[in-house]
Motif scaffolding. Structure first.
Motif, PDB file in Angstrom:
ATOM      1  N   PRO A   1      12.389 -22.230 -13.574  1.00  0.00           N
ATOM      2  CA  PRO A   1      11.066 -21.625 -13.824  1.00  0.00           C
ATOM      3  C   PRO A   1      11.085 -20.103 -13.694  1.00  0.00           C
ATOM      4  O   PRO A   1      11.888 -19.554 -12.942  1.00  0.00           O
ATOM      5  N   LEU A   2      10.204 -19.462 -14.447  1.00  0.00           N
ATOM      6  CA  LEU A   2      10.057 -18.004 -14.357  1.00  0.00           C
ATOM      7  C   LEU A   2       9.253 -17.683 -13.100  1.00  0.00           C
ATOM      8  O   LEU A   2       8.152 -18.192 -12.926  1.00  0.00           O
ATOM      9  N   PRO A   3       9.808 -16.858 -12.205  1.00  0.00           N
ATOM     10  CA  PRO A   3       9.075 -16.607 -10.960  1.00  0.00           C
ATOM     11  C   PRO A   3       7.857 -15.721 -11.164  1.00  0.00           C
ATOM     12  O   PRO A   3       7.776 -14.976 -12.143  1.00  0.00           O
ATOM     13  N   GLU A   4       6.940 -15.804 -10.243  1.00  0.00           N
ATOM     14  CA  GLU A   4       5.808 -14.881 -10.208  1.00  0.00           C
ATOM     15  C   GLU A   4       6.339 -13.485  -9.936  1.00  0.00           C
ATOM     16  O   GLU A   4       7.367 -13.318  -9.272  1.00  0.00           O
ATOM     17  N   LEU A   5       5.639 -12.474 -10.421  1.00  0.00           N
ATOM     18  CA  LEU A   5       6.059 -11.107 -10.127  1.00  0.00           C
ATOM     19  C   LEU A   5       5.485 -10.680  -8.787  1.00  0.00           C
ATOM     20  O   LEU A   5       4.439 -11.177  -8.371  1.00  0.00           O
ATOM     21  N   PRO A   6       6.170  -9.752  -8.112  1.00  0.00           N
ATOM     22  CA  PRO A   6       5.615  -9.268  -6.845  1.00  0.00           C
ATOM     23  C   PRO A   6       4.292  -8.559  -7.082  1.00  0.00           C
ATOM     24  O   PRO A   6       4.059  -7.988  -8.152  1.00  0.00           O
ATOM     25  N   GLU A   7       3.434  -8.610  -6.078  1.00  0.00           N
ATOM     26  CA  GLU A   7       2.177  -7.870  -6.151  1.00  0.00           C
ATOM     27  C   GLU A   7       2.486  -6.376  -6.080  1.00  0.00           C
ATOM     28  O   GLU A   7       3.391  -5.976  -5.349  1.00  0.00           O
ATOM     29  N   PRO A   8       1.750  -5.555  -6.819  1.00  0.00           N
ATOM     30  CA  PRO A   8       1.945  -4.105  -6.658  1.00  0.00           C
ATOM     31  C   PRO A   8       1.690  -3.694  -5.216  1.00  0.00           C
ATOM     32  O   PRO A   8       0.848  -4.285  -4.533  1.00  0.00           O
ATOM     33  N   GLY A   9       2.430  -2.691  -4.768  1.00  0.00           N
ATOM     34  CA  GLY A   9       2.213  -2.179  -3.423  1.00  0.00           C
ATOM     35  C   GLY A   9       0.884  -1.459  -3.353  1.00  0.00           C
ATOM     36  O   GLY A   9       0.335  -1.045  -4.387  1.00  0.00           O
ATOM     37  N   PRO A  10       0.334  -1.309  -2.157  1.00  0.00           N
ATOM     38  CA  PRO A  10      -0.963  -0.619  -2.024  1.00  0.00           C
ATOM     39  C   PRO A  10      -0.835   0.861  -2.384  1.00  0.00           C
ATOM     40  O   PRO A  10       0.223   1.454  -2.176  1.00  0.00           O
ATOM     41  N   LEU A  11      -1.879   1.397  -2.948  1.00  0.00           N
ATOM     42  CA  LEU A  11      -1.888   2.828  -3.254  1.00  0.00           C
ATOM     43  C   LEU A  11      -1.862   3.604  -1.941  1.00  0.00           C
ATOM     44  O   LEU A  11      -2.608   3.281  -1.020  1.00  0.00           O
ATOM     45  N   PRO A  12      -1.003   4.618  -1.825  1.00  0.00           N
ATOM     46  CA  PRO A  12      -0.966   5.386  -0.575  1.00  0.00           C
ATOM     47  C   PRO A  12      -2.330   6.014  -0.285  1.00  0.00           C
ATOM     48  O   PRO A  12      -3.122   6.244  -1.207  1.00  0.00           O
ATOM     49  N   ALA A  13      -2.570   6.301   0.993  1.00  0.00           N
ATOM     50  CA  ALA A  13      -3.857   6.871   1.392  1.00  0.00           C
ATOM     51  C   ALA A  13      -4.150   8.148   0.589  1.00  0.00           C
ATOM     52  O   ALA A  13      -5.270   8.366   0.147  1.00  0.00           O
ATOM     53  N   ASP A  14      -3.140   8.975   0.404  1.00  0.00           N
ATOM     54  CA  ASP A  14      -3.291  10.155  -0.445  1.00  0.00           C
ATOM     55  C   ASP A  14      -2.310  10.020  -1.613  1.00  0.00           C
ATOM     56  O   ASP A  14      -1.160  10.465  -1.530  1.00  0.00           O
ATOM     57  N   PRO A  15      -2.765   9.371  -2.695  1.00  0.00           N
ATOM     58  CA  PRO A  15      -1.833   9.077  -3.798  1.00  0.00           C
ATOM     59  C   PRO A  15      -1.197  10.325  -4.389  1.00  0.00           C
ATOM     60  O   PRO A  15      -0.010  10.327  -4.713  1.00  0.00           O
ATOM     61  N   VAL A  16      -1.988  11.382  -4.513  1.00  0.00           N
ATOM     62  CA  VAL A  16      -1.469  12.598  -5.134  1.00  0.00           C
ATOM     63  C   VAL A  16      -0.376  13.208  -4.269  1.00  0.00           C
ATOM     64  O   VAL A  16       0.690  13.604  -4.763  1.00  0.00           O
ATOM     65  N   ALA A  17      -0.602  13.239  -2.976  1.00  0.00           N
ATOM     66  CA  ALA A  17       0.404  13.812  -2.081  1.00  0.00           C
ATOM     67  C   ALA A  17       1.695  13.003  -2.149  1.00  0.00           C
ATOM     68  O   ALA A  17       2.798  13.565  -2.194  1.00  0.00           O
ATOM     69  N   ALA A  18       1.559  11.684  -2.174  1.00  0.00           N
ATOM     70  CA  ALA A  18       2.747  10.826  -2.246  1.00  0.00           C
ATOM     71  C   ALA A  18       3.487  11.053  -3.561  1.00  0.00           C
ATOM     72  O   ALA A  18       4.718  11.150  -3.594  1.00  0.00           O
ATOM     73  N   PHE A  19       2.729  11.152  -4.633  1.00  0.00           N
ATOM     74  CA  PHE A  19       3.330  11.392  -5.948  1.00  0.00           C
ATOM     75  C   PHE A  19       4.054  12.733  -5.981  1.00  0.00           C
ATOM     76  O   PHE A  19       5.189  12.840  -6.444  1.00  0.00           O
ATOM     77  N   GLU A  20       3.389  13.745  -5.431  1.00  0.00           N
ATOM     78  CA  GLU A  20       4.003  15.078  -5.434  1.00  0.00           C
ATOM     79  C   GLU A  20       5.303  15.095  -4.635  1.00  0.00           C
ATOM     80  O   GLU A  20       6.294  15.712  -5.036  1.00  0.00           O
ATOM     81  N   LEU A  21       5.301  14.371  -3.543  1.00  0.00           N
ATOM     82  CA  LEU A  21       6.512  14.283  -2.719  1.00  0.00           C
ATOM     83  C   LEU A  21       7.655  13.658  -3.536  1.00  0.00           C
ATOM     84  O   LEU A  21       8.799  14.129  -3.510  1.00  0.00           O
ATOM     85  N   SER A  22       7.309  12.624  -4.282  1.00  0.00           N
ATOM     86  CA  SER A  22       8.331  11.948  -5.098  1.00  0.00           C
ATOM     87  C   SER A  22       8.822  12.845  -6.233  1.00  0.00           C
ATOM     88  O   SER A  22      10.010  12.862  -6.540  1.00  0.00           O
TER      89      SER A  22
END
Lengths: 461, 248, 199
Positions: C23-44
């Motif tokens: 069987p095709l497995p279920e996909l993982p749930e997306p991780g929670p959005l970081p508290a400050d998404p923009v800051a996390a994105f900028e860090l990446s």
């Protein structure tokens, strides 16, 4: 008989500073991979999902390939099918020659290495330029890649400097990676601009949407398919995955496992050709359906070519990619090479300590060390190692299978060993003793001492 | 009082009797009744590891016959324990005997921790010790968390050692890289095997280890052979010897 | 025709070899959005060698882009983002993709950014020449601050791959480590990747 992995590995390891340098370079990549993996919540679960998606896909492979073909064709791609390397090469050549292409730029594709496409095209008057920097380095040196992700990992920057001086006219003595890369950029940009077609490998082919997904850090696949009008994408049948959303699983694993990056710089989803151009997708079997039929080995088709098993393999790091004498080296290479040609690669199943580190890093959970052991079994069944080894195993089995013979042989061997002169003990025959002292040879075995001690205790008691 | 059958691998029996005796002493000190079934010879790993299943199978069958009557089988080797637990399927006809032996066979440290529930041994061992985590114990038996895996760190062996008074476990730059022994690999690929071994020793020496220990005499025999030839300033003890000596 | 025979041969060989259905497995749930998404994105973005720039509002963007072009010494600038006074190269007017060579800076819209890896989802379909993101010497991407997702699972939940075209993730500038594992920025593609996060 030609030399096997052990001889080639011994030659590599004989230059100890270099072997250590190679080991350290790859260990560094392994550590970057560890840090990246540790930072992803649910990493182990992600590996499990990836393995299961691949297992599912294998069990419906033909259906998914047909679905991919339908959807890719709907976007304007032309899909070709090749049973083997020869047919693959002929198809690519026909596409190129039919359009008057004499200058081809290529981004990394292990499949085309497997098929020996470059010499095939070059013999027919087509200039083939590998554009991945590492691949270009080994191409200029007239060598095959020594690692599937880091093709020139065996070369020192000074050697690359010399090569570039010789082939690209960089100043003598230039060995700074930044300046060498800049020189390659200039050289290859001219090749990109002059190319009439671009060839890429395929990391993933999405059945549901017909996308061909290509991952690079340098951007060479994008450059090579955005300037010339013709794009040829070559893929093994195992590259297909069911859904675009499955990419979320594989892409989170791939670059982290390969180079310790969170994702490659460019992850390009090609659906159909460039405007006014052509996209040809060549789907290749070349032994893969045979692998799929093999109950033990079919799991190796899950491989996403990240190279993590090479970076972590303590044998690979100290024996180099060329010691495997196959385009895919390292643990996964042992499995794939011996599945393809067990006679030519008869020494490879022994090129592993079965430490299992490869299984533990593999992002799609291929049980690599179990598969290597399985290759040893089939090699033994086929008579590999010769009569001497078979006989040794047979005799050892018989002696160890009988308590009387075992006790007697042990006593005898220890007795002889304790009395024999060192010169004899450490003769040429003794591969163990070349660099190692033999273990102590006690007068009494455990069972002898145990029996005596217990007898004493009984008397005392 | 748990009754324990000692499974002493052939090379321990023949070459390292002290390790077998230390294992027995330690188990007895922890309240076990220890027996040594004298019919045992070899688990078959040398042949199976080289791919010669047909030659390994009679040994495996014999092992199951010899050890099936015992509730607990304890072995001072992770590799031989893993042979029984993970590689006997296919060598031995399926059946209750095989299942029982697979369940009852333990590596020494995992028996102490998982069956006897030992968390800390009372004892003293004032030395700087380097732990060589043998691969089959680590990755096949799960005696600890290998550095590749993203799982909570743990090590049954290190836990027992670290509990001893005065013992300092040195920290290695590569905590669980293979030593290069690998059974027949040690001679078939002598050059790489020895380079791997020397690299491991160098890591322990730079970390300040006086003694290198581990769960498997085979790895230690390889490392000690290299170290003695090169007169490295380090000695070798099986973990059973350290635990037995410290708790004497 | 040989290739149609090959197709049938391959497909039937694969069908004959296929293991029992898994069987095709279920996909993982997306991780929670970081508290400050923009800051996390900028860090990446920074971690992958890119240069994140926070832009308070759309009005401030043209000035910042002009400043970037000036800092890079970019003379030929092509923008697919509507920015008054920015861009002297009209992509539509270029006869052929080879004319992309010589563009110093390209500014392209990104549909969203991914916090875990600094990647920006770029759709090349509206562009006259799809290769502009890689041929230009420097690249700038524009993403709205509200359009940051947590990880690639979340990304693929919103990606729509209907219809032909090239769509891609761009995560930082072009790079290579093929010479002794030394990281070098600017292999073939963009020598720098600036990500403007607007709003």
């Amino acid at each position: 008989m030609t030399a096997g992995h052990a001889e080639r590995a011994a030659r590599f390891a004989a230059d100890e500073p270099r072997a250590h340098w190679h080991d350290q370079a790859l260990w560094f990549v392994r550590l970057k991979r560890d840090r990246m993996a540790q930072a992803v919540p649910g990493w182990e679960e992600l590996r499990e999902r990836a393995a299961r998606i691949k297992a599912h896909t294998r069990s419906h492979l033909a259906d998914y390939l047909e679905q991919f073909e339908r959807n890719a064709t709907a976007h304007g791609a032309v899909v070709h099918w090749a049973r083997d390397a020869e047919e693959h090469n002929a198809i690519v050549h026909r596409i190129l020659s039919g359009r008057g292409v004499t200058r081809l730029v290529k981004s990394k594709s292990m499949l085309t290495e497997e098929c020996h496409l470059n010499p095939y095209l070059e013999a027919r008057g087509i200039e083939v330029v590998d554009t991945d920097l590492g691949e270009r380095i080994v191409q200029l040196a007239g060598e095959p890649p020594s690692h599937i992700v880091l093709p020139a990992i065996h070369k020192k920057k000074e050697e690359i400097g010399e090569l570039f001086h010789d082939k690209l006219g960089t100043p003598a003595g230039l060995a700074d990676p930044k300046q060498l890369t800049e020189a390659a950029r200039g050289h290859l940009r001219q090749k990109f601009l002059a190319a009439q077609a671009g060839l890429t490998g395929v990391n993933f082919a999405v059945a549901e949407t017909g996308a061909v997904v290509v991952c690079t850090n340098e951007g060479n696949a994008d450059m090579g398919t955005s300037l010339p009008p013709i794009h040829v994408a070559c893929m093994g049948v195992e590259k297909v995955i069911p859904r675009a959303r499955d990419l979320g699983v594989f892409l989170r694993l791939l670059a982290r496992s390969a180079t310790g990056q969170p994702v490659t710089t460019y992850t390009s989803h090609f659906q159909g050709p460039i405007r006014g151009g052509e996209l040809h997708v060549v789907i290749v079997d070349n032994g893969r359906s045979r692998l799929l039929a093999d109950e033990t080995l079919r799991g190796s088709l899950a491989c996403i070519r990240c190279g993590a098993c090479m970076n972590t393999c303590p044998v690979f790091r100290r024996s180099g990619g060329y010691s495997y004498d196959w385009i895919v080296p390292g643990p996964i290479g042992i499995v794939l090479a011996t599945a393809r040609d067990p006679v030519r690669h008869a020494s490879l199943p022994m090129a592993s300590t079965l430490c299992g580190s490869c299984d533990a890093v593999c992002p799609v959970r291929i049980p690599l060390h179990d598969l290597i052991l399985a290759r040893r079994r089939s090699a033994a069944r086929a008579g590999a190692g010769g009569l001497a080894k078979r006989l040794t195993m047979k005799v050892a089995g018989l002696v160890l299978g009988s308590r009387t013979l075992y006790v007697l042989a042990g006593k005898l061997a220890r007795g002889v060993g304790r009395r024999a002169p060192r010169g004899l003990l450490y003769g040429r025959w003794n591969a163990w003793g070349r660099q190692r002292e033999l273990p102590p040879l006690p007068a009494e075995s455990f069972r002898e001492r145990w029996r005596k001690e217990r007898a004493r205790e009984v008397r005392r008691g | 009082m748990p009754r324990v059958a000692l499974f002493i691998p052939c090379y321990v029996d023949q070459l390292y009797p002290a390790v077998g005796l230390a294992t027995a002493r330690l188990l007895e000190r922890l309240g076990c009744e220890v027996v040594f079934p004298e019919e045992q010879t070899c688990c078959g790993q040398p042949m199976a590891n080289a791919g010669f299943d047909a030659d390994a199978a009679p040994l495996a069958r014999r092992f199951v016959e010899v050890f099936a009557p015992y509730e607990h089988v304890v072995c001072p080797s992770g590799s031989c324990t893993s042979m029984v637990r993970n590689h006997y399927d296919g060598l031995v006809p399926a059946g209750p005997g095989l299942e029982r032996v697979k369940r009852s066979t333990y590596e020494l440290c995992e028996f102490l921790v998982d069956v006897l529930g030992v968390t800390r041994l009372e004892g003293r061992y004032p030395h700087k010790v380097g732990l060589h985590q043998s691969c089959h114990g680590l990755r096949e038996l799960g005696l600890g968390t290998p550095s590749e895996r993203v799982l909570p760190p743990s090590s049954k062996v290190a836990g027992l050692l670290a509990g001893l008074e005065g013992l300092e476990l040195v920290s290695l730059t590569r905590p669980d890289e293979c030593c290069g022994f690998g059974g027949t690999f040690a001679v078939a690929e002598e050059a790489v095997s020895c380079l791997m071994g020397r690299d491991r020793i160098a890591d322990h020496v730079q970390a300040g280890a006086e003694i290198i220990t581990g769960t498997d005499v085979s790895c230690l025999m390889h490392l000690e052979g290299l170290a003695r030839r090169r007169r490295e300033p380090v000695t070798f003890r099986h973990v059973a010897e350290i635990l037995a000596e410290a708790t004497a | 025709m040989r290739s149609s025979t090959s197709r049938e041969d391959i497909l039937s060989a694969l069908r004959a070899a296929e293991p029992p259905a898994v069987p095709l497995p279920e996909l993982p749930e997306p991780g929670p959005l970081p508290a400050d998404p923009v800051a996390a994105f900028e860090l990446s973005v920074r971690a992958v060698g890119g240069e994140p720039v926070r832009v308070p509002d759309a009005a401030a963007l043209p000035g910042l882009v002009r400043a970037l072009a000036e800092r890079l010494g970019a003379r030929r600038v092509a923008s697919a983002v509507d920015l008054p006074g920015v861009g002297d190269v009209d992509l539509q007017a270029l006869p052929d993709p080879h004319a992309l060579e010589g563009i110093d800076l390209a500014i392209l819209p990104g549909l969203f950014g991914v916090a875990e890896n600094g990647a920006v989802w770029v759709d090349t379909r509206p562009l006259a020449h799809r290769g502009v993101f890689v041929v230009a010497q420097h690249l700038a991407l524009v993403v709205r601050a509200s359009e940051i997702v947590s990880d690639l699972h979340a990304a693929y939940e919103r990606i729509d791959l209907a219809g032909p075209g090239l769509r891609l993730f761009v995560s930082g500038p072009s790079k290579t480590a093929d010479i002794e594992q030394a990281l070098v920025i600017g292999a073939h593609g963009a020598r720098s990747c600036t990500v403007f996060v607007v709003g």
